[in-house]
Design an enzyme around this catalytic site. Structure first.
Site, PDB file in Angstrom:
ATOM      1  N   TYR A  20      39.563  52.508  39.752  1.00  0.00           N
ATOM      2  CA  TYR A  20      39.559  51.268  39.410  1.00  0.00           C
ATOM      3  C   TYR A  20      40.047  50.223  40.050  1.00  0.00           C
ATOM      4  O   TYR A  20      39.419  49.160  40.397  1.00  0.00           O
ATOM      5  CB  TYR A  20      40.180  51.055  37.742  1.00  0.00           C
ATOM      6  CG  TYR A  20      40.239  49.805  37.259  1.00  0.00           C
ATOM      7  CD1 TYR A  20      39.461  49.441  36.600  1.00  0.00           C
ATOM      8  CD2 TYR A  20      41.290  48.991  37.265  1.00  0.00           C
ATOM      9  CE1 TYR A  20      39.249  48.061  35.822  1.00  0.00           C
ATOM     10  CE2 TYR A  20      41.481  47.703  36.640  1.00  0.00           C
ATOM     11  CZ  TYR A  20      40.442  47.431  35.853  1.00  0.00           C
ATOM     12  OH  TYR A  20      40.281  46.107  35.371  1.00  0.00           O
TER      13      TYR A  20
ATOM     14  N   SER B 215      41.117  42.108  38.951  1.00  0.00           N
ATOM     15  CA  SER B 215      42.326  42.589  38.157  1.00  0.00           C
ATOM     16  C   SER B 215      43.647  42.860  39.103  1.00  0.00           C
ATOM     17  O   SER B 215      43.331  42.547  40.194  1.00  0.00           O
ATOM     18  CB  SER B 215      42.177  43.923  37.651  1.00  0.00           C
ATOM     19  OG  SER B 215      43.173  44.738  37.394  1.00  0.00           O
TER      20      SER B 215
END
EC number: 1.1.1.206
Length: 273
Positions: A171, A158
């Site tokens: 995350y 990501s």
């Protein structure tokens, strides 16, 4: 040029851009980017196995893929469970006769909180799903990937693994770990003809994101802030991520390994936040 030579060149070229005859395992394939990956790989000729925690969603997807004539199988699996991960890989080994060409570690979760508010449970869910499960699945897939003599591991990273984004510190940490694991495994497994790469999406308009935007004005504001800083001026589509993953699995990409490739419309090149 003689007709036979032209025909041979066309045949070789088609082989470089095809996944016909290959096998693939895609985790979390019942929705969003995972769904697009399953359809992309199967549409290019791969036999695909996928998994999901939600049996109803998975069964509906499998029925749709059957109607489309795609060669896709799947089963329910909670990737937080080591036992279930082992069982999944045993099933894949049986279905694909001990050989696996492509492993796409797609499944992942995100929880939005300030760093001071994350709990032990949050940590276990995020790191367990995003990092530990991906690492373990790669480990137990290794014999199958090696046996195929043409293995590919793709991790879903990501932009959060590169840019500091608000309210997703855990995350981000999990995706940063994925990026380093990509490089390490690529170097370690190159001798076994296994390539390892990561794809790092930016803002992607999955059905879940679209629903969240409609229900939550704050969520829409956050997405709009991303888009303003994205040179292409829009969010991405799941198919724009799955196409990149398919490319990395093609024989034509045989010299690409150890890379983290951003599919973010230029967001990171523009400095992110």
């Amino acid at each position: 040029m003689e007709e036979s030579k032209v025909s041979m060149m066309n045949c070789n070229n088609e082989g470089r851009w095809s996944l016909k005859g290959t096998t693939a395992l895609v985790t979390g394939g019942s929705k969003g980017i995972g769904y697009a990956i399953v359809e992309e790989l199967a549409g290019l000729g791969a036999r695909v196995y996928t998994c999901s925690r939600n049996e109803k969603e998975l069964d509906e997807c499998l029925e749709i893929w059957r109607e489309k004539g795609l060669n896709v199988e799947g089963s329910v699996c909670d990737l937080l469970s080591r036992t279930e991960r082992d069982k999944l890989m045993q099933t894949v080994a049986h279905v694909f006769d001990g050989k696996l060409n492509i492993l796409v570690n797609n499944a992942g979760v995100v929880i939005h909180k300030e760093a001071k508010d994350f709990t032990e449970k949050d940590y276990n869910i995020i790191m367990g799903t995003n990092f530990e499960a991906a690492y373990h699945l790669s480990q137990i897939a290794y014999p199958l990937l090696k046996a195929s003599q043409n293995g590919n591991v793709i991790f879903l990273s990501s932009i959060a693994g590169f840019s500091a984004l608000p309210s997703v510190s855990l995350y981000s940490a999990s995706k940063g770990a994925i990026n380093q694991m990509t490089k390490s495994l690529a170097c370690e497994w190159a001798k076994d003809n296994i390539r390892v790469n990561s794809v790092a999406p930016g803002v992607i308009l999955t059905p879940l994101v679209e629903t969240a935007i409609k229900k939550n004005p704050h969520q829409k504001e956050e997405i709009d802030n991303f888009i303003v800083k994205t040179p292409m001026g829009r969010a991405g589509k799941p198919q724009e991520v799955s196409a990149l993953i398919a490319f990395l699995c093609f024989p034509a990409a045989s010299y690409i390994t150890g890379q983290i490739i951003w599919a973010d419309g230029g967001f990171t090149a523009n400095g992110g936040f």
